[in-house]
Motif scaffolding. Structure first.
Motif, short mmCIF file in Angstrom:
data_model
loop_
_atom_site.label_atom_id
_atom_site.label_comp_id
_atom_site.label_asym_id
_atom_site.label_seq_id
_atom_site.Cartn_x
_atom_site.Cartn_y
_atom_site.Cartn_z
N TYR A 36 -3.70 -86.80 -12.28
CA TYR A 36 -3.30 -86.28 -13.59
C TYR A 36 -4.45 -85.58 -14.32
CZ TYR A 36 1.10 -88.87 -13.17
OH TYR A 36 2.32 -89.34 -12.76
N PHE A 37 -5.66 -86.06 -14.16
CA PHE A 37 -6.80 -85.41 -14.81
C PHE A 37 -6.98 -84.00 -14.25
CE2 PHE A 37 -7.73 -89.96 -15.17
CZ PHE A 37 -8.01 -90.07 -16.53
N GLU A 38 -6.85 -83.88 -12.92
CA GLU A 38 -7.01 -82.58 -12.28
C GLU A 38 -5.89 -81.62 -12.67
OE1 GLU A 38 -9.33 -84.11 -8.24
OE2 GLU A 38 -7.14 -84.10 -8.32
N ILE A 39 -4.69 -82.15 -12.81
CA ILE A 39 -3.56 -81.30 -13.20
C ILE A 39 -3.79 -80.69 -14.57
CG2 ILE A 39 -1.11 -81.34 -13.85
CD1 ILE A 39 -0.68 -83.33 -11.54
N GLY A 41 -6.78 -80.39 -15.88
CA GLY A 41 -8.07 -79.71 -15.89
C GLY A 41 -9.07 -80.35 -16.83
N VAL A 42 -9.08 -81.67 -16.92
CA VAL A 42 -10.01 -82.38 -17.80
C VAL A 42 -10.80 -83.40 -16.98
CG1 VAL A 42 -8.56 -82.09 -19.84
CG2 VAL A 42 -8.29 -84.14 -18.41
N GLN A 43 -11.94 -83.84 -17.54
CA GLN A 43 -12.75 -84.86 -16.90
C GLN A 43 -12.09 -86.23 -17.10
OE1 GLN A 43 -15.52 -84.19 -15.04
NE2 GLN A 43 -15.02 -82.03 -15.42
N ARG A 44 -12.47 -87.18 -16.28
CA ARG A 44 -11.86 -88.51 -16.38
C ARG A 44 -12.24 -89.24 -17.67
NH1 ARG A 44 -12.52 -91.07 -10.29
NH2 ARG A 44 -11.90 -89.19 -9.13
N ASP A 45 -13.36 -88.84 -18.27
CA ASP A 45 -13.76 -89.46 -19.53
C ASP A 45 -13.37 -88.62 -20.74
OD1 ASP A 45 -15.46 -87.36 -19.14
OD2 ASP A 45 -17.32 -88.48 -19.52
N ALA A 46 -12.44 -87.68 -20.54
CA ALA A 46 -12.03 -86.80 -21.64
C ALA A 46 -11.42 -87.61 -22.78
CB ALA A 46 -11.03 -85.77 -21.13
N SER A 47 -11.71 -87.19 -23.99
CA SER A 47 -11.16 -87.86 -25.17
C SER A 47 -9.68 -87.53 -25.32
CB SER A 47 -11.91 -87.40 -26.42
OG SER A 47 -11.67 -86.02 -26.66
N PRO A 95 -2.79 -95.29 -23.38
CA PRO A 95 -3.99 -95.98 -22.89
C PRO A 95 -3.74 -96.89 -21.68
CG PRO A 95 -3.92 -96.03 -25.29
CD PRO A 95 -2.59 -95.47 -24.83
N ALA A 96 -2.63 -97.61 -21.69
CA ALA A 96 -2.34 -98.53 -20.58
C ALA A 96 -2.07 -97.75 -19.30
CB ALA A 96 -1.17 -99.42 -20.92
N LYS A 97 -1.25 -96.69 -19.41
CA LYS A 97 -0.93 -95.89 -18.22
C LYS A 97 -2.16 -95.16 -17.72
CE LYS A 97 3.96 -95.13 -19.32
NZ LYS A 97 4.99 -94.12 -19.66
N ARG A 98 -3.01 -94.70 -18.66
CA ARG A 98 -4.24 -94.01 -18.26
C ARG A 98 -5.15 -94.95 -17.48
NH1 ARG A 98 -8.39 -90.37 -22.01
NH2 ARG A 98 -10.07 -90.29 -20.46
N ALA A 99 -5.30 -96.18 -17.97
CA ALA A 99 -6.15 -97.16 -17.29
C ALA A 99 -5.61 -97.47 -15.90
CB ALA A 99 -6.24 -98.43 -18.12
N GLU A 100 -4.29 -97.61 -15.78
CA GLU A 100 -3.68 -97.89 -14.48
C GLU A 100 -3.88 -96.72 -13.52
OE1 GLU A 100 -1.95 -100.26 -11.74
OE2 GLU A 100 -2.41 -100.82 -13.81
N HIS A 101 -3.77 -95.51 -14.06
CA HIS A 101 -3.98 -94.32 -13.23
C HIS A 101 -5.42 -94.23 -12.75
CE1 HIS A 101 -3.06 -90.42 -11.58
NE2 HIS A 101 -3.99 -89.83 -12.31
N LYS A 103 -7.39 -96.72 -12.19
CA LYS A 103 -7.53 -97.72 -11.13
C LYS A 103 -7.00 -97.19 -9.80
CE LYS A 103 -7.26 -101.93 -13.98
NZ LYS A 103 -6.45 -103.16 -14.26
N SER A 104 -5.88 -96.49 -9.87
CA SER A 104 -5.30 -95.93 -8.64
C SER A 104 -6.25 -94.91 -8.01
CB SER A 104 -3.96 -95.26 -8.95
OG SER A 104 -3.01 -96.20 -9.39
N ILE A 105 -6.88 -94.10 -8.85
CA ILE A 105 -7.83 -93.11 -8.35
C ILE A 105 -9.02 -93.81 -7.71
CG2 ILE A 105 -9.42 -91.26 -9.01
CD1 ILE A 105 -7.44 -90.56 -11.27
N ALA A 106 -9.54 -94.85 -8.37
CA ALA A 106 -10.68 -95.59 -7.85
C ALA A 106 -10.36 -96.24 -6.51
CB ALA A 106 -11.13 -96.64 -8.85
N ALA A 107 -9.09 -96.59 -6.30
CA ALA A 107 -8.67 -97.21 -5.05
C ALA A 107 -8.33 -96.19 -3.97
CB ALA A 107 -7.46 -98.12 -5.29
N GLY A 108 -8.53 -94.92 -4.27
CA GLY A 108 -8.29 -93.88 -3.28
C GLY A 108 -6.94 -93.21 -3.39
#
Length: 291
Positions: A36-39, A41-47, A95-101, A103-108
């Motif tokens: 979703y971040f790539e779609i 076009g923002v960084q993962r720490d984007a505000s 915020p909850a969905k972003r955090a879950e997403h 985690k999914s990215i971190a898990a590959g």
């Protein structure tokens, strides 16, 4: 004066039709592999403000209702892209969905392709559980329809393929003029399904027991007993497989293996992993879904 060509008319309105089509093609090729971040076009720490700004900017370009007439032919593709952009924004704004997403990215994972795959697998598992309930009730027709849908959604699951072949065996009438115990190739296509599953999962207890039953009824008892013995070895509490081994050895004049020991006081004996009757009894078994 003649009206300007379509591309020229769009250019006058500030739209580069060919450029937008090329960008659309490029984005669609990458869409399923992006998170979703790539779609957006923002960084993962984007505000949250940057995420909102990125969404509004993308909407100016890709909202289906903002497209010139010259791009009407590709409007379905634009709608698909904007749907993903909107999906990304909705997820990253929560915020909850972003955090879950994250985690999914971190898990590959985290890509659209991966999310759709997981969704299909979950849907298939739910269909399979419904089939379990229907099989216990003896409703083979409805159970088969659900298992077919499960296989279509997740065709690599050995449980789904095995149970589908078993249901089809139970539902298929024997060949005309055939007498019980006579050799027949009437169910060979289903045996091949079990063969393929067991080639990948050689110690899959349920597959071994079901194949053994079909082989036995097809007049190939010598091959079936190997499946029953292995199933009983894998699960010594599989009373159905043990019964088949005892019957075979009694007919062959051998000493049958002992029955499972009785549980001591207070001990609860596990039930057999597979409970099935004769085909005409509906082939009921007590557990389908096992990971």
């Amino acid at each position: 004066a003649e009206p300007p060509p379509a591309a020229e008319g769009a250019a006058r309105r500030g739209v580069d039709v060919e450029g937008r089509r090329a960008e659309l093609d490029a984005r669609l090729k990458q869409l399923d592999k992006q998170n979703y971040f790539e779609i957006l076009g923002v960084q993962r720490d984007a505000s949250p403000e940057k995420i909102q700004a990125a969404y509004f900017e993308a909407a100016k370009t890709w909202h289906p209702d903002r497209q010139p007439a010259e791009l009407a032919i590709v409007k379905p593709s634009i709608a698909r892209l904007f749907g993903r952009i909107n999906e990304a924004y909705q997820a990253l704004s929560d915020p909850a969905k972003r955090a879950e997403h994250a985690k999914s990215i971190a898990a590959g994972g985290g890509t659209v392709e991966e999310s759709e795959k997981v969704s299909r697998m979950v849907e298939a598992a739910m269909e399979f559980q419904k089939a379990d309930h229907l099989l216990k009730k003896g409703d083979l027709v409805a159970a088969e329809a659900l298992v077919i849908r499960a296989v279509q959604a997740d065709p690599q699951q050995p449980e789904f393929l095995t149970v589908l072949a078993w249901i089809q065996y139970l539902r298929r009438p024997p060949p005309a003029g055939w007498e019980e115990g006579q050799p027949t190739n009437h169910w060979d296509d289903l045996i091949r399904v079990f063969d393929a599953v067991l080639l990948r999962e050689p110690r899959y207890e349920r597959g071994l027991y079901f194949r053994g039953q079909v082989l036995k009824r097809s007049g190939r008892g010598d091959r079936a007993i190997g499946d029953f013995k292995l199933a009983a070895e894998i699960n010594p509490r599989n009373t159905d497989a043990l019964r088949e081994v005892r019957l075979y050895q009694m007919r062959a004049g051998q000493t049958p293996p002992p029955s499972p020991s009785k549980p001591s006081l207070g001990e609860k004996r596990p039930s057999s992993s597979i409970q099935v009757g004769k085909p005409e009894e509906g082939g009921l078994f007590n557990r389908l879904f096992k990971k």
